[in-house]
Design an enzyme around this catalytic site. Structure first.
Site, PDB file in Angstrom:
ATOM      1  N   ASP A 137       0.842  -1.199   0.000  1.00  0.00           N
ATOM      2  CA  ASP A 137       0.000   0.000   0.000  1.00  0.00           C
ATOM      3  C   ASP A 137       0.879   1.251   0.000  1.00  0.00           C
ATOM      4  OD1 ASP A 137       0.928  -0.094   2.600  1.00  0.00           O
ATOM      5  OD2 ASP A 137      -1.036   0.124   3.545  1.00  0.00           O
ATOM      6  N   SER A 138       2.208   1.049   0.039  1.00  0.00           N
ATOM      7  CA  SER A 138       3.142   2.161  -0.168  1.00  0.00           C
ATOM      8  C   SER A 138       2.924   2.790  -1.537  1.00  0.00           C
ATOM      9  CB  SER A 138       4.594   1.680  -0.028  1.00  0.00           C
ATOM     10  OG  SER A 138       4.826   0.532  -0.817  1.00  0.00           O
TER      11      SER A 138
ATOM     12  N   GLU B 174      -1.290  -5.529   8.523  1.00  0.00           N
ATOM     13  CA  GLU B 174      -0.508  -4.953   9.622  1.00  0.00           C
ATOM     14  C   GLU B 174      -1.095  -5.365  10.978  1.00  0.00           C
ATOM     15  OE1 GLU B 174       0.072  -0.744   9.116  1.00  0.00           O
ATOM     16  OE2 GLU B 174       0.908  -1.024   7.104  1.00  0.00           O
TER      17      GLU B 174
ATOM     18  N   LYS C 250      -1.001  -9.497   2.849  1.00  0.00           N
ATOM     19  CA  LYS C 250      -0.290  -9.028   4.046  1.00  0.00           C
ATOM     20  C   LYS C 250      -1.215  -8.095   4.802  1.00  0.00           C
ATOM     21  CE  LYS C 250       3.004  -5.702   4.014  1.00  0.00           C
ATOM     22  NZ  LYS C 250       2.420  -4.698   4.934  1.00  0.00           N
TER      23      LYS C 250
ATOM     24  N   ASP D  25      -1.138  -6.284  -0.481  1.00  0.00           N
ATOM     25  CA  ASP D  25      -1.167  -5.628   0.834  1.00  0.00           C
ATOM     26  C   ASP D  25      -2.586  -5.140   1.117  1.00  0.00           C
ATOM     27  OD1 ASP D  25       0.030  -4.724   3.125  1.00  0.00           O
ATOM     28  OD2 ASP D  25       1.081  -3.042   2.175  1.00  0.00           O
TER      29      ASP D  25
ATOM     30  N   GLU E 155       9.334  -4.280  10.748  1.00  0.00           N
ATOM     31  CA  GLU E 155       9.708  -2.975  10.186  1.00  0.00           C
ATOM     32  C   GLU E 155      10.226  -2.037  11.271  1.00  0.00           C
ATOM     33  OE1 GLU E 155       6.953  -1.226   7.423  1.00  0.00           O
ATOM     34  OE2 GLU E 155       8.077   0.655   7.329  1.00  0.00           O
TER      35      GLU E 155
HETATM   36  O1  KIV Z   1       3.572  -1.124   1.696  1.00  0.00           O
HETATM   37  C1  KIV Z   1       4.728  -1.563   1.696  1.00  0.00           C
HETATM   38  O2  KIV Z   1       5.508  -1.349   0.768  1.00  0.00           O
HETATM   39  C2  KIV Z   1       5.149  -2.356   2.845  1.00  0.00           C
HETATM   40  C3  KIV Z   1       6.581  -2.730   2.967  1.00  0.00           C
HETATM   41  C4  KIV Z   1       7.371  -1.572   3.433  1.00  0.00           C
HETATM   42  C5  KIV Z   1       6.780  -3.903   3.839  1.00  0.00           C
HETATM   43  O3  KIV Z   1       4.351  -2.652   3.692  1.00  0.00           O
END
Ligand code: KIV
Length: 263
Positions: free
Chosen positions: A46-47, A117, A115, A85, A184
Site C-alpha cells: 500500500d506504499s 498490519e 499481508k 497488501d 519494520e
Molecule cells: O507497503 C509496503 O511497501 C510495505 C513494505 C514496506 C513492507 O508494507
C-alpha cells in the site's frame, strides 16, 4: 515456463538457511523486471499510495486501487510469490468483509497471499483467512497505517516492554497460521531475537541483517523519488536523475531538429 514460488517453498528456503528476498512492485513493466531478477516474492504494497500516487502516507490506499495495481503486477509475474497488501480498514471491520476483501486479491487480482498490519485482532483475522485458504503475511514493529498513533516514522521496540510486546505479537501471528512476518523499523537485536523464536520466516525492513529475509520498496532502491530517502533503504540507482536527463535530451533533440531523422 518457470514454476511460481508458493508459501511452502518460501518456508523450505528459510529452513535451508537461504535468505529470502522481497521487493515491492506496482505495475506490469516493473513486475516483469523484478520477477526476472529472481526475487522470491513481490509485494504490491500500500506504499503505492506514496510512491505511485504522490500522497503523504499509506492511509488512503483503497481496495479498488490495490486490486487495480495487483492485477497489473500479476500479468508480469512468472516465478515470484505475489502478495497483495490489505489497505487501511479493509480487514478491521468484521471477518466476513475481511474475507471478501482478502479473497478479491486472490480470486480477482491474481495474488497468492495477502499481508496485513498488526492490530489487536490480527491473530483472529489471520487464522480466519488461513482457514479459508488465504495465506497471510503479518507485519509488526512500525506499521505505517498507524503513523498517526505512532507519531511519525519512528523505530519501535526500543524499550524492554515494547520489544517484548513485538515478540508476543510475532508469536501470536505464527500461532494463528501466518506464513511469514514483516519486521519494520526495529532494533537489530530485537529482530534477531524474534527471528530465533519463530519457525516462520521474518522479513525485515529497517530491522538489521539477522532476519530470514529482507523487503525493500522498489522506488527507494531505484532512487525514483528525489526528495525521499529513508535511512533503511539502499538506492542502487539514481533513476529520477537518469529519467530527467534522458527526457531533457529528447526535448533538446526535438527542439534542435536532431530527432526524428528524415526518412
Ligand atoms: O507497503 C509496503 O511497501 C510495505 C513494505 C514496506 C513492507 O508494507
Amino acid at each position: 515456463m518457470p514454476k511460481q514460488m508458493n508459501v511452502l517453498e518460501f518456508q523450505q528456503k528459510c529452513d535451508r538457511g537461504e535468505k529470502l528476498t522481497v521487493v515491492t512492485a506496482y505495475d506490469y513493466s516493473m513486475a516483469l523486471a523484478v520477477d526476472a531478477a529472481g526475487v522470491d516474492a513481490i509485494l504490491v504494497g500500500d506504499s503505492l499510495s506514496m510512491t505511485m500516487l504522490g500522497r503523504p502516507n499509506t492511509l488512503s490506499a483503497s481496495m479498488d486501487e490495490m486490486i487495480h495495481h495487483t492485477k497489473a503486477v500479476a500479468k508480469g509475474v512468472k516465478q515470484a510469490l505475489l502478495i497483495g497488501d490489505m489497505p487501511f480498514l479493509s480487514y478491521q471491520l468484521g471477518l466476513e468483509e475481511t474475507l471478501d476483501n482478502a479473497g478479491a486479491f486472490l480470486a480477482e487480482a491474481g495474488a497468492q497471499a495477502v499481508k496485513l498490519e498488526w492490530f489487536p485482532n490480527a491473530p483472529e483475522v489471520t487464522s480466519f483467512l488461513v482457514e479459508n485458504g488465504i495465506p497471510v503475511m503479518g507485519h509488526v514493529g512500525f506499521t505505517p497505517q498507524h503513523v498517526n498513533q505512532m507519531g511519525g516514522y519512528h523505530q519501535q521496540g526500543k524499550e524492554k516492554a515494547s520489544a517484548s510486546r513485538l515478540l508476543q505479537q510475532a508469536k501470536a501471528l505464527e500461532r494463528a497460521g501466518a506464513f511469514a512476518v514483516v519486521l519494520e523499523l526495529i532494533p537489530s537485536d530485537i529482530a534477531r531475537k524474534i527471528t530465533q523464536s519463530l519457525k516462520i520466516p521474518t522479513i525485515g525492513i529497517g530491522a538489521g541483517p539477522h532476519c530470514d529475509g529482507q523487503v525493500q520498496v522498489l522506488h527507494d532502491m531505484l532512487g525514483l523519488l528525489p526528495d525521499f530517502h529513508p535511512k533503511h533503504a539502499k538506492a542502487y540507482l539514481q533513476l529520477h536523475e537518469a529519467i530527467k536527463n534522458t527526457v531533457r535530451q529528447y526535448v533538446s533533440e526535438v527542439r534542435t531538429g536532431k530527432f526524428p531523422p528524415a526518412h
